[in-house]
Scaffold this active site. Structure first.
Site, PDB file in Angstrom:
ATOM      1  N   ASP A  64      26.333  44.027  43.105  1.00 55.14           N
ATOM      2  CA  ASP A  64      25.495  43.802  44.291  1.00 55.14           C
ATOM      3  C   ASP A  64      24.783  45.042  44.795  1.00 55.14           C
ATOM      4  O   ASP A  64      23.956  44.949  45.704  1.00 55.14           O
ATOM      5  CB  ASP A  64      26.371  43.240  45.427  1.00 55.14           C
ATOM      6  CG  ASP A  64      26.839  41.830  45.106  1.00 55.14           C
ATOM      7  OD1 ASP A  64      28.039  41.562  45.207  1.00 55.14           O
ATOM      8  OD2 ASP A  64      25.983  41.015  44.721  1.00 55.14           O
ATOM      9  N   HIS A  85      35.627  46.841  43.631  1.00 60.08           N
ATOM     10  CA  HIS A  85      35.788  45.553  42.937  1.00 60.08           C
ATOM     11  C   HIS A  85      37.267  45.318  42.670  1.00 60.08           C
ATOM     12  O   HIS A  85      38.000  46.254  42.383  1.00 60.08           O
ATOM     13  CB  HIS A  85      35.025  45.562  41.596  1.00 60.08           C
ATOM     14  CG  HIS A  85      34.772  44.204  41.070  1.00 60.08           C
ATOM     15  ND1 HIS A  85      35.699  43.533  40.318  1.00 60.08           N
ATOM     16  CD2 HIS A  85      33.712  43.377  41.225  1.00 60.08           C
ATOM     17  CE1 HIS A  85      35.207  42.343  40.008  1.00 60.08           C
ATOM     18  NE2 HIS A  85      34.019  42.208  40.542  1.00 60.08           N
TER      19      HIS A  85
HETATM   20  C1  SDX Z   1      31.412  40.383  44.085  1.00 61.22           C
HETATM   21  O1  SDX Z   1      35.690  39.043  41.981  1.00 61.22           O
HETATM   22  C2  SDX Z   1      34.554  39.122  41.460  1.00 61.22           C
HETATM   23  O2  SDX Z   1      34.389  39.120  40.264  1.00 61.22           O
HETATM   24  C3  SDX Z   1      33.367  39.186  42.456  1.00 61.22           C
HETATM   25  C4  SDX Z   1      32.016  39.424  41.830  1.00 61.22           C
HETATM   26  C5  SDX Z   1      31.556  38.246  40.997  1.00 61.22           C
HETATM   27  O3  SDX Z   1      30.708  38.449  40.099  1.00 61.22           O
HETATM   28  O4  SDX Z   1      31.963  37.105  41.307  1.00 61.22           O
HETATM   29  O5  SDX Z   1      32.026  40.575  41.027  1.00 61.22           O
HETATM   30  C6  SDX Z   1      30.940  39.590  42.927  1.00 61.22           C
HETATM   31  O6  SDX Z   1      31.893  39.816  45.025  1.00 61.22           O
HETATM   32  C7  SDX Z   1      31.344  41.873  44.013  1.00 61.22           C
HETATM   33  C8  SDX Z   1      31.955  42.567  45.276  1.00 61.22           C
HETATM   34  C9  SDX Z   1      30.909  42.559  46.377  1.00 61.22           C
HETATM   35  N1  SDX Z   1      31.489  43.014  47.656  1.00 61.22           N
HETATM   36  C10 SDX Z   1      31.185  44.214  48.186  1.00 61.22           C
HETATM   37  O7  SDX Z   1      30.435  45.045  47.661  1.00 61.22           O
HETATM   38  C11 SDX Z   1      31.808  44.454  49.555  1.00 61.22           C
HETATM   39  C12 SDX Z   1      32.432  45.844  49.595  1.00 61.22           C
HETATM   40  N2  SDX Z   1      33.584  45.887  48.703  1.00 61.22           N
HETATM   41  C13 SDX Z   1      34.897  45.687  49.294  1.00 61.22           C
HETATM   42  O8  SDX Z   1      34.950  44.848  50.399  1.00 61.22           O
HETATM   43  C14 SDX Z   1      36.000  45.554  48.249  1.00 61.22           C
HETATM   44  O9  SDX Z   1      35.811  46.557  47.344  1.00 61.22           O
HETATM   45  C15 SDX Z   1      36.181  44.234  47.511  1.00 61.22           C
HETATM   46  C16 SDX Z   1      36.265  43.074  48.443  1.00 61.22           C
HETATM   47  C17 SDX Z   1      35.047  44.012  46.562  1.00 61.22           C
HETATM   48  C18 SDX Z   1      37.466  44.334  46.710  1.00 61.22           C
HETATM   49  O10 SDX Z   1      38.492  44.438  47.621  1.00 61.22           O
HETATM   50  P1  SDX Z   1      40.030  44.629  47.173  1.00 61.22           P
HETATM   51  O11 SDX Z   1      40.155  44.567  45.698  1.00 61.22           O
HETATM   52  O12 SDX Z   1      40.853  43.678  47.996  1.00 61.22           O
HETATM   53  O13 SDX Z   1      40.338  46.116  47.564  1.00 61.22           O
HETATM   54  P2  SDX Z   1      40.864  46.565  48.982  1.00 61.22           P
HETATM   55  O14 SDX Z   1      40.011  45.961  50.064  1.00 61.22           O
HETATM   56  O15 SDX Z   1      42.330  46.351  49.027  1.00 61.22           O
HETATM   57  O16 SDX Z   1      40.518  48.141  48.943  1.00 61.22           O
HETATM   58  C19 SDX Z   1      41.434  49.094  48.419  1.00 61.22           C
HETATM   59  C20 SDX Z   1      41.099  50.407  49.162  1.00 61.22           C
HETATM   60  C21 SDX Z   1      41.213  50.271  50.695  1.00 61.22           C
HETATM   61  O17 SDX Z   1      41.453  51.572  51.208  1.00 61.22           O
HETATM   62  P3  SDX Z   1      42.993  51.996  51.613  1.00 61.22           P
HETATM   63  O18 SDX Z   1      43.540  50.856  52.452  1.00 61.22           O
HETATM   64  O19 SDX Z   1      43.692  52.141  50.268  1.00 61.22           O
HETATM   65  O20 SDX Z   1      42.835  53.283  52.338  1.00 61.22           O
HETATM   66  O21 SDX Z   1      39.716  50.761  48.907  1.00 61.22           O
HETATM   67  C22 SDX Z   1      38.991  50.720  50.134  1.00 61.22           C
HETATM   68  C23 SDX Z   1      39.828  49.878  51.109  1.00 61.22           C
HETATM   69  O22 SDX Z   1      39.525  50.247  52.467  1.00 61.22           O
HETATM   70  N3  SDX Z   1      37.705  50.079  49.837  1.00 61.22           N
HETATM   71  C24 SDX Z   1      36.553  50.472  50.347  1.00 61.22           C
HETATM   72  C25 SDX Z   1      35.590  49.630  49.775  1.00 61.22           C
HETATM   73  N4  SDX Z   1      36.182  48.753  48.947  1.00 61.22           N
HETATM   74  C26 SDX Z   1      37.501  49.037  48.996  1.00 61.22           C
HETATM   75  N5  SDX Z   1      36.245  51.459  51.225  1.00 61.22           N
HETATM   76  C27 SDX Z   1      34.933  51.582  51.522  1.00 61.22           C
HETATM   77  N6  SDX Z   1      33.927  50.791  50.996  1.00 61.22           N
HETATM   78  C28 SDX Z   1      34.235  49.819  50.141  1.00 61.22           C
HETATM   79  N7  SDX Z   1      33.258  49.055  49.624  1.00 61.22           N
END
Ligand code: SDX
Length: 436
Positions: free
Chosen positions: A367, A310
């Site tokens: 989720d 998140h």
């Molecule tokens: C919602 O914003 C809100 O409030 C949203 C929400 C709401 O109520 O409106 O809470 C609802 O959208 C919840 C999120 C649902 N999405 C998912 O579950 C999809 C999986 N999650 C990711 O795609 C991610 O965690 C996000 C999109 C939710 C957040 O992304 P960020 O903050 O941009 O973080 P990032 O992508 O920059 O990740 C940082 C690191 C990376 O690794 P490195 O580059 O440092 O090696 O963490 C890793 C990412 O690859 N990472 C994950 C991951 N989420 C982040 N690795 C594996 N699985 C994941 N789910």
């Protein structure tokens, strides 16, 4: 509102020292007003994903990502989820206070009178392919409401804004239920005003015209709780979209429809559907949870642990904890797919102890478990994100209204850092060198 008593933030560049006034927060991060930056320095800020940038001051929802705190208008989410109905929370978000008895009764009565969709919508629902994704149909349907209610479009007229608020809150459940029924080849059902909001939605979704529909009170309370948990969440992607579109004086339907589009993305609201697909693939492939987690850590084919991570919560999403508890109750009562629940819990257990996820502060978000409950309730996976949209509707509406009422609101128009070609002259086609 800036506070001259607070020490300003200072910024030095090219020998120039600027002072930026602070916007003190009641809770959480103060803001720094950089409104003079471009004029004084010729510089713009660059902040990918707006990770450090506040787009507005808001009084609606507060999140503390490190402490796992979520409050709507100051009320902790745990207390609202435990004690309120979704409609009461919708009123709180939109009007700022919990309604007293008379106000609540009047609110319910007002919405009941507008639950029906125009009969033309029957043709609308049948105009799309039955297999079309419900979020695309919902986005079109919400935008289309503007064509039926031209006297509720003016964002400058508080009476019209109130009317659009009522019509959206009243008609979107009917729309979502109808989208589901059409895809399932079932007759569309009319609202039943003897039923309360969540109960009526379940009737329109699962009822049959030839028999009485007795909905399980446990189902109604589980749905109320889930809708409350989704109702608002500060300036998330879809809410920021609603505000952006609304800042152009677009009507509420167009702005909320844009929010539906943003929510459909699998990184956002589409994640609840993606989690079930992920769990199903792990089960069908027989690869096992540990192997899947390794693939996630190796970032194979950009695979992610959906339902984890998140932008703001760097600890357990407080909503996920409540949903997880509810999942056990609902699956026990309804006999849901306990195998998938066990798989989800095994996945969570491994992830929460694995350094890769711990160091990146990746925890289950709202989720991760919701889809298991929706599936147990009888919703197909394609309906999970429309259910998220139903919950988020009062949040989008309250944020749109706050944007309209905020005297500092200006049309959203971010700047950029141009890194393309410098000026070059046009040449005739025969003289051009082909570039790969
Ligand atoms: C919602 O914003 C809100 O409030 C949203 C929400 C709401 O109520 O409106 O809470 C609802 O959208 C919840 C999120 C649902 N999405 C998912 O579950 C999809 C999986 N999650 C990711 O795609 C991610 O965690 C996000 C999109 C939710 C957040 O992304 P960020 O903050 O941009 O973080 P990032 O992508 O920059 O990740 C940082 C690191 C990376 O690794 P490195 O580059 O440092 O090696 O963490 C890793 C990412 O690859 N990472 C994950 C991951 N989420 C982040 N690795 C594996 N699985 C994941 N789910």
């Amino acid at each position: 509102m800036t506070d001259q008593n607070l020490a300003p933030a200072t910024f030095e560049v090219d020998g120039k020292r600027l002072e930026f006034q602070r916007h003190p927060a009641v809770e959480g991060n103060d803001g720094v007003n950089i409104g003079s930056l471009l004029r004084e320095t010729g510089l713009v800020t660059l902040d990918h994903g707006f990770m450090n940038t506040a787009s507005c001051e808001s009084t609606i929802t507060y999140i503390d990502g490190d402490e796992g705190i979520l409050r709507y208008r100051g009320y902790p989410i745990e207390q609202l989820a435990e004690n309120s109905t979704f409609l009461e929370v919708a009123y709180l978000l939109i009007h700022g206070e919990l309604p007293d008895m008379d106000t609540y009764e009047g609110y319910m009565h007002r919405l009941k009178r507008h639950r029906l969709l125009h009969e033309d919508f029957n043709a609308f629902f049948h105009a799309f392919p039955a297999h079309g994704h419900p979020m695309a149909i919902l986005q079109a349907g919400i935008a289309g409401l503007a064509t039926y209610y031209p006297h509720t479009l003016n964002p400058k007229d508080p009476v019209e804004v109130d009317k659009a608020t009522t019509l959206l809150m009243a008609k979107v459940p009917t729309m979502i239920a109808s989208i589901f029924r059409r895809a399932a080849g079932l007759p569309l059902l009319y609202p039943d005003n003897s039923k309360l909001y969540a109960e009526d939605f379940l009737w329109m979704t699962f009822g049959m015209p030839y028999e009485k529909y007795d909905v399980d009170p446990m189902l109604v309370s589980a749905l109320n709780r889930l809708l409350i948990l989704h109702a608002d969440h500060e300036q998330n992607c879809s809410t920021a979209t609603v505000r952006m579109v609304g800042s152009a004086d677009a009507n509420m339907y167009a702005s909320v429809a844009a929010g539906v589009g943003a929510l459909s993305g699998p990184l956002h609201g589409g994640a609840n559907e993606a989690v079930l697909a992920m769990l199903g693939k792990i089960r069908e492939s027989g690869e096992g949870v540990a192997k899947f987690v390794e693939r996630v850590k190796n970032k194979e084919d950009d695979v992610k642990l959906m339902g984890f991570g998140h932008r703001v919560y760097k600890h357990y999403d407080p909503r996920a904890a409540i949903v997880k508890k509810s999942a056990h109750e609902v699956l026990e009562k309804l006999g849901g797919d306990n195998e998938l629940l066990d798989l989800a819990m095994e996945l969570e257990g491994i992830a929460l102890s694995d350094e890769y996820f711990v160091e990146r502060k990746l925890y289950p978000n709202v989720d991760f478990y919701t889809g298991l409950i929706y599936k147990a309730m009888g919703f197909p996976e394609k309906m999970f994100t429309p259910l998220f949209a139903l919950g988020r509707l009062p949040g989008w509406i309250s944020q749109y209204r706050e944007m309209l009422e905020d005297p500092t609101t200006k049309i959203g128009r971010p700047r950029q850092v141009y890194v393309g070609e410098a000026e070059r002259a046009w040449v005739p086609r025969e003289e051009r060198q082909h570039k790969a």
